[in-house]
Scaffold this motif. Structure first.
Motif, mmCIF file in Angstrom:
data_model
loop_
_atom_site.group_PDB
_atom_site.id
_atom_site.type_symbol
_atom_site.label_atom_id
_atom_site.label_comp_id
_atom_site.label_asym_id
_atom_site.label_seq_id
_atom_site.Cartn_x
_atom_site.Cartn_y
_atom_site.Cartn_z
ATOM 1 N N ARG A 111 -13.375 6.765 -10.063
ATOM 2 C CA ARG A 111 -12.865 5.480 -9.606
ATOM 3 C C ARG A 111 -12.943 5.316 -8.095
ATOM 4 N NH1 ARG A 111 -7.395 4.498 -13.277
ATOM 5 N NH2 ARG A 111 -8.302 5.056 -15.272
ATOM 6 N N THR A 112 -12.859 6.419 -7.378
ATOM 7 C CA THR A 112 -12.776 6.332 -5.929
ATOM 8 C C THR A 112 -13.768 7.307 -5.320
ATOM 9 O OG1 THR A 112 -10.415 5.977 -6.256
ATOM 10 C CG2 THR A 112 -11.145 6.285 -4.002
ATOM 11 N N HIS A 113 -14.940 6.848 -4.977
ATOM 12 C CA HIS A 113 -16.001 7.736 -4.532
ATOM 13 C C HIS A 113 -15.891 8.092 -3.050
ATOM 14 C CE1 HIS A 113 -18.333 7.596 -8.265
ATOM 15 N NE2 HIS A 113 -17.939 6.349 -8.351
ATOM 16 N N ALA A 114 -15.194 7.274 -2.262
ATOM 17 C CA ALA A 114 -15.194 7.485 -0.818
ATOM 18 C C ALA A 114 -14.082 8.417 -0.349
ATOM 19 C CB ALA A 114 -15.060 6.136 -0.098
ATOM 20 N N MET A 115 -13.181 8.817 -1.246
ATOM 21 C CA MET A 115 -12.019 9.598 -0.828
ATOM 22 C C MET A 115 -12.326 11.096 -0.801
ATOM 23 S SD MET A 115 -9.414 7.818 -0.017
ATOM 24 C CE MET A 115 -8.166 9.094 -0.128
ATOM 25 N N ASP A 116 -11.925 11.763 0.284
ATOM 26 C CA ASP A 116 -12.005 13.216 0.351
ATOM 27 C C ASP A 116 -10.781 13.867 -0.275
ATOM 28 O OD1 ASP A 116 -14.477 13.319 1.556
ATOM 29 O OD2 ASP A 116 -13.667 13.272 3.595
ATOM 30 N N VAL A 117 -9.654 13.152 -0.317
ATOM 31 C CA VAL A 117 -8.432 13.682 -0.924
ATOM 32 C C VAL A 117 -8.478 13.389 -2.419
ATOM 33 C CG1 VAL A 117 -5.921 13.529 -1.016
ATOM 34 C CG2 VAL A 117 -7.085 13.412 1.190
ATOM 35 N N VAL B 259 2.525 11.669 5.563
ATOM 36 C CA VAL B 259 2.864 10.300 5.193
ATOM 37 C C VAL B 259 4.305 10.313 4.700
ATOM 38 C CG1 VAL B 259 2.368 8.401 3.604
ATOM 39 C CG2 VAL B 259 0.490 9.753 4.575
ATOM 40 N N ALA B 260 5.107 9.351 5.134
ATOM 41 C CA ALA B 260 6.495 9.258 4.704
ATOM 42 C C ALA B 260 6.702 7.986 3.897
ATOM 43 C CB ALA B 260 7.436 9.276 5.899
ATOM 44 N N ALA B 261 7.691 8.006 3.007
ATOM 45 C CA ALA B 261 8.054 6.830 2.228
ATOM 46 C C ALA B 261 9.514 6.492 2.464
ATOM 47 C CB ALA B 261 7.808 7.073 0.738
ATOM 48 N N ASP C 294 0.720 2.862 -7.329
ATOM 49 C CA ASP C 294 -0.148 1.738 -6.987
ATOM 50 C C ASP C 294 0.121 1.212 -5.582
ATOM 51 O OD1 ASP C 294 -1.389 1.877 -9.437
ATOM 52 O OD2 ASP C 294 -0.284 0.215 -10.327
ATOM 53 N N ALA C 295 1.316 1.460 -5.059
ATOM 54 C CA ALA C 295 1.665 0.977 -3.724
ATOM 55 C C ALA C 295 1.069 1.833 -2.611
ATOM 56 C CB ALA C 295 3.186 0.933 -3.566
ATOM 57 N N VAL C 296 0.542 2.998 -2.944
ATOM 58 C CA VAL C 296 -0.018 3.891 -1.926
ATOM 59 C C VAL C 296 -1.412 3.410 -1.540
ATOM 60 C CG1 VAL C 296 -0.719 6.253 -1.391
ATOM 61 C CG2 VAL C 296 1.317 5.844 -2.795
ATOM 62 N N ASP C 297 -1.589 3.096 -0.270
ATOM 63 C CA ASP C 297 -2.915 2.778 0.252
ATOM 64 C C ASP C 297 -3.684 4.092 0.342
ATOM 65 O OD1 ASP C 297 -5.163 2.118 1.688
ATOM 66 O OD2 ASP C 297 -4.107 1.075 3.296
ATOM 67 N N LEU C 298 -4.663 4.268 -0.525
ATOM 68 C CA LEU C 298 -5.351 5.554 -0.616
ATOM 69 C C LEU C 298 -6.000 5.945 0.705
ATOM 70 C CD1 LEU C 298 -7.006 5.395 -4.159
ATOM 71 C CD2 LEU C 298 -4.729 6.229 -3.513
ATOM 72 N N ALA C 299 -6.441 4.964 1.456
ATOM 73 C CA ALA C 299 -7.092 5.262 2.732
ATOM 74 C C ALA C 299 -6.127 5.937 3.704
ATOM 75 C CB ALA C 299 -7.639 3.985 3.346
ATOM 76 N N ARG C 300 -4.808 5.700 3.516
ATOM 77 C CA ARG C 300 -3.831 6.319 4.430
ATOM 78 C C ARG C 300 -3.634 7.800 4.143
ATOM 79 N NH1 ARG C 300 -1.270 2.094 7.002
ATOM 80 N NH2 ARG C 300 -1.035 3.629 8.676
ATOM 81 N N LEU C 301 -4.167 8.292 3.037
ATOM 82 C CA LEU C 301 -4.075 9.722 2.734
ATOM 83 C C LEU C 301 -5.114 10.529 3.501
ATOM 84 C CD1 LEU C 301 -3.482 9.618 -1.117
ATOM 85 C CD2 LEU C 301 -1.775 9.696 0.708
ATOM 86 N N ASN C 302 -6.078 9.870 4.100
ATOM 87 C CA ASN C 302 -7.034 10.497 5.001
ATOM 88 C C ASN C 302 -6.664 10.131 6.432
ATOM 89 O OD1 ASN C 302 -8.799 11.877 3.314
ATOM 90 N ND2 ASN C 302 -10.019 10.064 2.889
ATOM 91 N N CYS C 303 -6.555 11.100 7.291
ATOM 92 C CA CYS C 303 -6.320 10.791 8.700
ATOM 93 C C CYS C 303 -7.159 11.725 9.559
ATOM 94 C CB CYS C 303 -4.842 10.899 9.070
ATOM 95 S SG CYS C 303 -4.196 12.582 9.158
ATOM 96 N N ALA C 304 -7.356 11.353 10.797
ATOM 97 C CA ALA C 304 -8.239 12.119 11.692
ATOM 98 C C ALA C 304 -7.458 13.245 12.349
ATOM 99 C CB ALA C 304 -8.843 11.191 12.741
ATOM 100 N N ARG C 305 -7.378 14.394 11.666
ATOM 101 C CA ARG C 305 -6.724 15.574 12.238
ATOM 102 C C ARG C 305 -7.604 16.795 11.985
ATOM 103 N NH1 ARG C 305 -1.837 15.561 14.419
ATOM 104 N NH2 ARG C 305 -0.651 13.648 14.180
#
Length: 420
Positions: free
Chosen positions: A250-256, A334-336, A409-420
């Motif tokens: 479903r999500t080909h661009a995600m590394d996580v 990431v915090a909720a 569903d509320a999690v923006d998947l892109a926010r699980l990748n960050c530049a670190r």
């Protein structure tokens, strides 16, 4: 089977409300195991010698006394697939060395039965047995073959000499199986006639994904993350729904892609209680996992409803300490926000006031790589102090399956990748 003994909350140190130590992490390579030092400082990433990416995990806790001569066939559900599957056997809460006489892992067919030909023997440094010191854990050697994403594994362990306090995860929300004697090599269900709702002596599984860049998100949470009020045996905790969203199909661009659920019922951020605090267990349950890219922090409601007089500033300080240690290990955090719980017996206006202050501070904080507003997802539009009725699992605190899915569903998947 003896249900685990619940510990009374430990007193906070006189130097402040925040528990400042961290539970010792048992960071062990496949070739052996080592005891964990007490209250150790957070280890650098290079200390974590387990390879691959975590595909399943459940936080370890004390489980009371174990039954002698018991075999366990634990059912766990993978998130990311790959080769070289390894399992971590844990004796984190034991007070005696723990000897595993025999261990196998295979693909579950139905109930306690395995798919024919899938059951493979576990070894540890090439040996078929391993002795794990009290307070430690041991990773198995990699197993041959490919292990798919989104499937049930059956991990069978036989520990005839287990004595003293057992280690495991009490609220698994997954039926597993027990039996007397060593039947770990058997693929049939014939000798696994009893059931257990807990996981025993097993706290992590890893694989080697096909893409080297693949990583995992580890969710540090309480009973809302542990899945209370979700339907048992269907993997409907919100991290399970998140894992399905991260599926490569479903999500080909995600590394996580890997997801590890480190939720513990009754857990608090600042204070030890039903389990070691989030601060205390961060190293062992989270930073020791292989391939961790991001830590997702969703805790705090138990600190508020425990009537300990915690303030918003103290809880935020606990969050910031976790973020500092996660960033120090080179990982994203990431915090909720904290969800509503009016109607739960321990709710009161004072706790609600602190919850609102905490969420206001979280929404504007720069201590995290992202903040996901779970409060907005869960709260009722008619009464924001209450859980949305359509998501209420029945106790006004824990969401049902629909609420669990809404969180994922509320999690923006892109926010699980960050530049670190």
């Amino acid at each position: 089977m003896t249900r685990r003994t619940r510990r009374a909350p430990r007193p906070r140190p006189v130097t402040g409300r925040m528990a400042r130590g961290c539970q010792a992490a048992a960071l062990v390579a496949a070739v052996g195991c080592q005891p964990a030092p007490a209250r150790a400082a957070p280890p650098p990433p290079s200390v974590v010698r387990a390879s691959g990416v975590v595909t399943w995990a459940a936080s370890a806790d004390g489980m009371g006394e174990d039954g002698a001569g018991q075999g366990y066939r634990m059912i766990v559900h993978t998130s990311v697939g790959g080769t070289g599957l390894r399992v971590r056997v844990t004796n984190a809460f034991g007070d005696h060395p723990l000897t595993l006489d025999s261990g196998y892992a295979g693909l579950r067919g139905h109930g306690a039965a395995l798919r024919p030909g899938s059951n493979r023997r576990l070894t540890f440094g090439g040996a078929r047995t391993v002795t794990v010191p009290a307070g430690a854990a041991a990773w198995s050697d990699p197993l041959p073959g490919s292990w798919p994403a989104g499937t049930d594994l059956a991990v069978s362990l036989y520990l005839p000499g287990a004595a003293g306090p057992a280690t495991g995860h009490w609220m698994a929300l997954q039926t597993s199986y027990t039996g007397q004697g060593d039947h770990t090599a058997e693929e049939s269900a014939r000798n696994w006639g009893r059931t257990t709702g807990s996981w025993w002596y097993l706290d992590a599984v890893s694989v080697r994904p096909s893409r080297a860049a693949t990583g995992a998100v580890v969710v540090l949470g309480d009973s809302l993350t542990d899945g209370r009020q979700s339907t048992p045996d269907l993997n409907r905790r919100w991290p399970d729904y998140l894992a399905r969203r991260l599926n490569p199909a479903r999500t080909h661009a995600m590394d996580v892609r890997g997801v590890a659920d480190e939720g513990v019922s009754g857990n608090m951020v600042l204070t030890d209680g039903a389990a070691p605090s989030a601060l205390d267990r961060l190293d062992r349950d989270v930073l020791s996992q292989p391939g961790v890219r991001t830590v997702f922090l969703f805790e705090g409601v138990n600190d508020l409803k425990a009537h300990t007089g915690v303030t918003a500033a103290e809880l935020i300080a606990g969050y910031r300490e976790i973020a500092r240690r996660v960033h120090g290990a080179g990982k994203c955090v990431v915090a909720a926000t904290v969800g509503p719980f009016k109607g739960w017996p321990e709710w009161d206006p004072a706790a609600e006031s602190v919850r609102r202050d905490v969420n206001r501070l979280l929404r504007t904080s720069r201590d995290f790589d992202a903040v996901i507003d779970f409060d907005r997802v869960l709260r009722s539009p008619d009464d924001p102090e209450r859980l949305r009725p359509a998501f209420d699992g029945g106790d006004h605190l824990h969401p049902d399956d629909r609420g669990m899915r809404a969180l994922a569903d509320a999690v923006d998947l892109a926010r699980l990748n960050c530049a670190r």
